[in-house]
Write an enzyme that holds these catalytic residues in place. Sequence first.
Site, PDB file in Angstrom:
ATOM      1  N   CYS A  34     -22.592  63.032  29.193  1.00 16.05           N
ATOM      2  CA  CYS A  34     -23.392  61.949  28.617  1.00 16.05           C
ATOM      3  C   CYS A  34     -22.644  60.623  28.729  1.00 16.05           C
ATOM      4  CB  CYS A  34     -23.724  62.247  27.154  1.00 16.05           C
ATOM      5  SG  CYS A  34     -22.259  62.305  26.089  1.00 16.05           S
ATOM      6  N   CYS A  90     -19.327  60.388  26.977  1.00 16.40           N
ATOM      7  CA  CYS A  90     -18.221  60.981  27.730  1.00 16.40           C
ATOM      8  C   CYS A  90     -17.610  59.949  28.678  1.00 16.40           C
ATOM      9  CB  CYS A  90     -18.699  62.191  28.529  1.00 16.40           C
ATOM     10  SG  CYS A  90     -19.366  63.537  27.523  1.00 16.40           S
ATOM     11  N   ASP A 138     -32.619  96.223  54.309  1.00 19.28           N
ATOM     12  CA  ASP A 138     -31.886  97.447  54.040  1.00 19.28           C
ATOM     13  C   ASP A 138     -32.036  97.730  52.540  1.00 19.28           C
ATOM     14  OD1 ASP A 138     -29.974  99.584  54.328  1.00 19.28           O
ATOM     15  OD2 ASP A 138     -28.496  98.238  53.428  1.00 19.28           O
ATOM     16  N   ASP A 144     -26.417  94.825  54.724  1.00 18.52           N
ATOM     17  CA  ASP A 144     -25.024  94.605  54.320  1.00 18.52           C
ATOM     18  C   ASP A 144     -24.048  95.675  54.759  1.00 18.52           C
ATOM     19  OD1 ASP A 144     -25.756  96.715  52.555  1.00 18.52           O
ATOM     20  OD2 ASP A 144     -24.183  96.068  51.180  1.00 18.52           O
ATOM     21  N   ASP A 180     -25.721  98.645  59.360  1.00 13.26           N
ATOM     22  CA  ASP A 180     -26.694  97.575  59.612  1.00 13.26           C
ATOM     23  C   ASP A 180     -26.226  96.606  60.687  1.00 13.26           C
ATOM     24  OD1 ASP A 180     -28.382  98.493  57.550  1.00 13.26           O
ATOM     25  OD2 ASP A 180     -27.200  97.408  56.052  1.00 13.26           O
TER      26      ASP A 180
END
Length: 727
Positions: free
Chosen positions: A43, A46, A446, A626, A630
């Site tokens: 903000c 800050c 997969d 993965d 594959d």
Amino acid sequence: MSTAVTNISACPACVAAPAAETIAAKRAEREAGIVLSLPTAHCAACISDVERALNAVPGVRSARVNLTQKRVSVAALPSVGAEALVARLATIGYPAHELDPGLLSTTATDRQGRDLLMRLGVAGFAMMNIMLLSFAVWSGAEAATRDLFHWISAAIALPTLAFSGQPFFKSAWASIKARRLGMDVPISLALILSSAISLFETFEGGEHAYFDAAVSLCFFLLAGRYLDYRSRAAARSAAEELAALEVPRATRLDPEGEVIVPIADLAPGDLVLVRPGGRMPVDGVVTDGASEIDRSLLTGETLPLYAGPGSVVSAGEVNLSGPLTLRVTAAGHDSSLHRMAELVAVAETARTRYTSLADRMARGYSPSVHILALSSFLVWLYLTSDLRLAVNVAAAVLIITCPCALALAVPAVVTSASGKLFRKGFLIKDGTALERLAEVDTVVFDKTGTLTLGAPTPLGLEGHDPQMLALAAGLARASGHPLSRALSAGLRDMAVTPADIEDLREVPGYGIEGCWHGSLVRLGRAEWLGAAPVAETATFLAIGVGDPVAFRFIDSPRPGAASAVAALQQAGKRVLLISGDAEAPVARLAAELGLTEWQAQALPQEKAARITALQAEGHKVLMVGDGLNDTAALASAHVSISPASALDAARVASDIVLLGQDLSPLPDALRIAVQARRRIKQNFALSLAYNVVAVPVALVGLATPLIAALAMSTSSVTVSLNALRLK
């Protein structure tokens, strides 16, 4: 005896420009730039708190907070270190850590922006002064008065053009040395021509000089280039965002104590300390301490993850709650974060079909522009015998036909799209993947580790024979399959001692085998071992020709899997599930996700063959997988995606990496790719339409060099703004 040299000039720009460069150089010598990350700033209060606290530190010249990027840039004397600033902010409740300014887009790229802005300011200041003199000439000044004003204008304009026109002249000279006609060659020629004819008129005592037009031309060209720079900077590169996460220094734990060292001085095996709020400076393994880490900027995951002894962490992640001691596995250029940034940078500059088309058009376009300008000069000189008018028309043609917009058509869109995809959790490895992703009409998933989390949990291990558990542990620990890894972890938690198995060998798509006391032992698929399939996800263990033993698992769908599948189907994509798992769990997951096309117990070659068959039918297939089984399918697909948790082989074979666990952004990725292709085509159309309209206007003498500069700059900025419309 000393000699004083006094500079006297009628041109404020000639004095201001070198002075500005000298001041900037001296400031860089006496001040150090420090950039700190402020993860908790949120903000306006800050901003004021942080700036007030830092400005109170002796030696700090200025502190400016960027709330959007949650950073504070500090200009300070070299004696002020980042550690002192971090400690000062900690006292007011703001955790901070240092970022490397050399890797932030706000330094190198902003330096270019500041340079353009400085040259733009000099050109604008000179333009206003020359305009004042021109008003006097236009108002009727004659003879000696008019000539005096022309000479004063020349004294202001020529040094200004030499300074402010440098971006164009340098680029043009580099093009000529490379024996090609770049986009800045016609611009430089136009500036030189307009200055030369104005200087000729001044020497001859002519009524008209065009120094005001020449400087105005330079001003508007620079304004267009700066606006284009700003619009492209808004589409921040994903590579720059990743590079900005790299930390320049780390706290190394030596026998003498804590030592702050540059990242380049760290080697694998070193111990480093990362305090709460700090960003991980290296890839490493936690050896001491417990904390939570934030991986949101790297993976998109918003929930913090536990990190304790044995946890693997990566450079760029944020330590949230407790101090951690890491053993370095990779640092600096070898870290996963740096390799990822380099990968994205290469992908963003890769040559797509559209890039090559734009380059071919630009190569043929530049010589045509010069021929057209020369022809217009000769025709107008022949028709009117007015050298001044012929030069002005030729200069206008050179400027208005500059193919800047054409050159920006593709890079602006690719940079914007890759940045947006990165923020959605997709890391593009191959620059042509974006183009291919836009063509996808079929998506193949997969199962294990892709549509599911790939973290199956073994069930009922306590009910198995201890010897079978020891054999399973010995085989599973040598395999990279998700089920084997889960089984190995479960047995390790039970303190099962793995059996010593020799000649271990993994058979892709089937399992792993070895020799134990002279007998062949295997862990893997049911059909490989001759076992009857079971309803749950399972892997099987067999000794010789004995009856296989089933180890059952439970796995959960990956977050966002159901919504991703539904959105893809709604978008008209054909979605298939092809898994090497048993039929029962595949069928159950397919029903849960609403998939009607699925295939179970598929071998690696069968997956690749199915994708090849789909593509032979004319489909453009996206493969999402993965596992080791594959890899062939990922490589044969039109475009491929693998999760960050995938095996190395799968990640290497894929074009795009999904950084987080959530699959729901996948339909958005396809939509953004389609939008990017549409924006590229729109940019081509805009640049071509501009030239169809603008070139005839310049050829018939209706556009002055100044109007041509405005039109050309407008076309370039329009193309860049169109790229930013990606959502």
